[in-house]
Write an enzyme that holds these catalytic residues in place. Sequence first.
Site, PDB file in Angstrom:
ATOM      1  N   ASP A 165      21.972  -8.872  13.439  1.00 22.36           N
ATOM      2  CA  ASP A 165      21.458  -9.433  14.685  1.00 22.36           C
ATOM      3  C   ASP A 165      22.274 -10.639  15.109  1.00 22.36           C
ATOM      4  OD1 ASP A 165      19.530  -7.592  14.926  1.00 22.36           O
ATOM      5  OD2 ASP A 165      17.875  -8.872  14.234  1.00 22.36           O
ATOM      6  N   GLU A 176     -16.063  -5.020   5.139  1.00 19.69           N
ATOM      7  CA  GLU A 176     -15.027  -4.031   4.802  1.00 19.69           C
ATOM      8  C   GLU A 176     -13.902  -4.690   4.017  1.00 19.69           C
ATOM      9  OE1 GLU A 176     -14.414  -2.724   8.861  1.00 19.69           O
ATOM     10  OE2 GLU A 176     -12.653  -4.003   9.075  1.00 19.69           O
ATOM     11  N   LYS A 198     -10.535  -6.224   2.749  1.00 16.75           N
ATOM     12  CA  LYS A 198      -9.367  -6.787   3.432  1.00 16.75           C
ATOM     13  C   LYS A 198      -8.135  -6.212   2.729  1.00 16.75           C
ATOM     14  CE  LYS A 198      -7.522 -11.131   5.183  1.00 16.75           C
ATOM     15  NZ  LYS A 198      -6.143 -11.037   4.751  1.00 16.75           N
ATOM     16  N   LYS A 245     -12.313 -14.391   0.660  1.00 22.22           N
ATOM     17  CA  LYS A 245     -11.185 -14.084  -0.230  1.00 22.22           C
ATOM     18  C   LYS A 245     -11.624 -13.942  -1.683  1.00 22.22           C
ATOM     19  CE  LYS A 245      -7.349 -14.623   1.196  1.00 22.22           C
ATOM     20  NZ  LYS A 245      -6.300 -14.622   2.166  1.00 22.22           N
ATOM     21  N   CYS A 253      21.967 -20.995 -26.798  1.00 21.81           N
ATOM     22  CA  CYS A 253      22.688 -20.633 -28.010  1.00 21.81           C
ATOM     23  C   CYS A 253      24.151 -20.992 -27.791  1.00 21.81           C
ATOM     24  CB  CYS A 253      22.532 -19.127 -28.243  1.00 21.81           C
ATOM     25  SG  CYS A 253      23.817 -18.435 -29.293  1.00 21.81           S
TER      26      CYS A 253
END
Length: 689
Positions: free
Chosen positions: A45, A122, A124, A321, A433
């Site tokens: 773009d 419902e 999420k 949530k 190491c």
Amino acid sequence: MKAAKVNSGEALLRAERDRLRAEISRHDTLYHQQDAPKISDAEFDKLRRKAEALEAKYPHFSDPDSDRVGAPPASGFGKVKHSQPMLSLSNAFDEEDVEEFSKRVRRFLGLSDDDVLELVAEPKIDGLSASLRYENRKFVLGATRGDGTVGENITENLKSIPDIPMTLPDNAPDIYEIRGEVYMRRDDFFSLNKRQEANGDKPFANPRNAAAGSLRQLDPRITASRPLRFFAYSSGELSAPIADTHQGFLDTLKEWEFSVNPLTRTCDAVVGLLESYHNIGSERATLPYDIDGVVYKVNRYDWQDRMGMVSRAPRWAIAHKFPAEQVETILKDISIQVGRTGALTPVAILEPITVGGVVVSRATLHNKDEITRKNVRAGDTVVIQRAGDVIPQIVRVVLEKRPANSTPFDFSTHCPECGSLAIQEDGEVVTRCTGGLICPAQAVERLKHFVSRSAFDIEGFGVKHIEAFWQDELVKSPADIFNLKDHASNLKKREGWGGQSVDNLLASIESRRAIPLGRFVYALGIRQIGQATARLLAHNYGTIDALIAAMTEATDIESDAYATLVNIDGVGPAAADDLTSFFNEPHNVKILNDLKNALTIKAFEQANADSVVSGKTVVFTGTLELMTRNEAKARAETLGAKVAGSVSKKTDYVIAGPGAGSKARKATELGITVLSEPEWLTLIGQEAG
Ligand code: IVH
């Protein structure tokens, strides 16, 4: 002023325009015809915008051919203004917030205690929302949410999702917009990631990212090959209502053959909502897709209309949530992994347990300090969580359950693989190491890196091969890979190794015998030298011999070679240290010589050899006003210029912003062209401001 000479000619700008066009066309072909994009959509773009800006500024540059610049379908996505904004949701984090929401709704609507307030609960869905527009019952336009007002036109991509009907039944209104969530099931996500990995592509971090990445493909054929699904949950513009309630709307959508979430329930009080929340929550881990909460919506549409919205979220809905799922398990042991550069990473070995639908048996502990900070010991009971991402974290230790005989973890002072001393340098979090190439873990990790996709990219040379060849002492160092052909008949005798597969492997090794310098340097796996720095080094030194000579000389920090090295913008003293130590370590010198004998290491080829500043050394000084220092540097490098930190005889241009002091003076003394920032932009054919 000298600059006048170079920025005068339109010829330069035309040349830049042509170069951009050629590049756009090349990437277009790579993307559409070869399915092998070399740059990201965003970079593409950017190229297009640059070409467009140039032509907008000098319209007489445009000729009919330029219409091809940015022609669909490569032009990115078109914009779609949503006829009605796509809203977001406000959040509730606990039961009190939900009570408060219900009270708010009742107050707003002026309901009495006897009035029943129906709410729909419902799941999420953790995906990304999309809007589907049907005109005369045909699917005509699909869009992402974007900023809620303007989204992107992804019609073609949405057409490939089987859950999305292409037509509505005869009795549906003339205009109907349906909104919902595009998502990927967890099992589909894992299979997709397996495919990604097998193809050498980066796996996605979680199903949501996989869905987003799949939906935002410029080529709808790629989207069609990804297992996307759709749950419908709301509407946008409509020419006639189809229901009086949200539940009625969902029922009609089901008749229209949309997928509507089956766990949706209509409740008439907060207790019902919370019951739904707990029920859905208890099913969460076993659901085939990720959800991150439960949405409660006022059922009656006339009430929704009265309530309207506030700051881009409806007053009539709220998202309750879920906390990140946490589970307890036993930390059986802490093991130490040795990485390519010798970094020792502690890993918690867990009693396997399911979190968020995924069986987890290991979790990283990052480093020594993290073990101390989290105070974890073998035998501890730990709380782990998988928050959004697939990689699980150890949240804390359940100290009450710590066994009486447990002891603190002794982060070894020696590498568990080779026994060499492990040290934590001052100011570093990592313990390393010091065994270098004698450490088998490091050697194997280095070999893996050496053949990996961004390095030698030897197809079919997997971890399995590396480990087996290492064990059999066939490949101890990278150059041995190129001698494998001398062992072809031996290899073919191995159990499970067909003659054909050995031939294929040897052929793909042969095909990589010539390699560009940048890739070669990256493949060496030098600490702090990633792809970008490796390319910078290739750009600045040109050939492997010049690079080796300079690195050998640069060991002396008083040398010109050292000054030149640290003067490369992008190579600091720390990276310079790692480079000079690498090139002067006798083991590595031997490996380099062996590789030089076995390979053709191609001199750096400037990708933008025709750009006006290609191969030129530039120094930015003073305050840049039109772009940030990083952006200026990146643009110059993209055009093939070398960006240095200080002015010397080798400098070609100094770009001086206000407040430029000694560097600009020194440039003038040395007779080097000093450009203002706008002059520089004109030189490279870019819009000022
Ligand atoms: S309703 C006007 N219902 O959550 C209401 N959204 O945080 C707008 N989401 O952008 C959304 N599942 O991407 C609604 N059952 C559901 C949802 C849901 C997931 C997403 C959606 C929205 C975001 C808001």
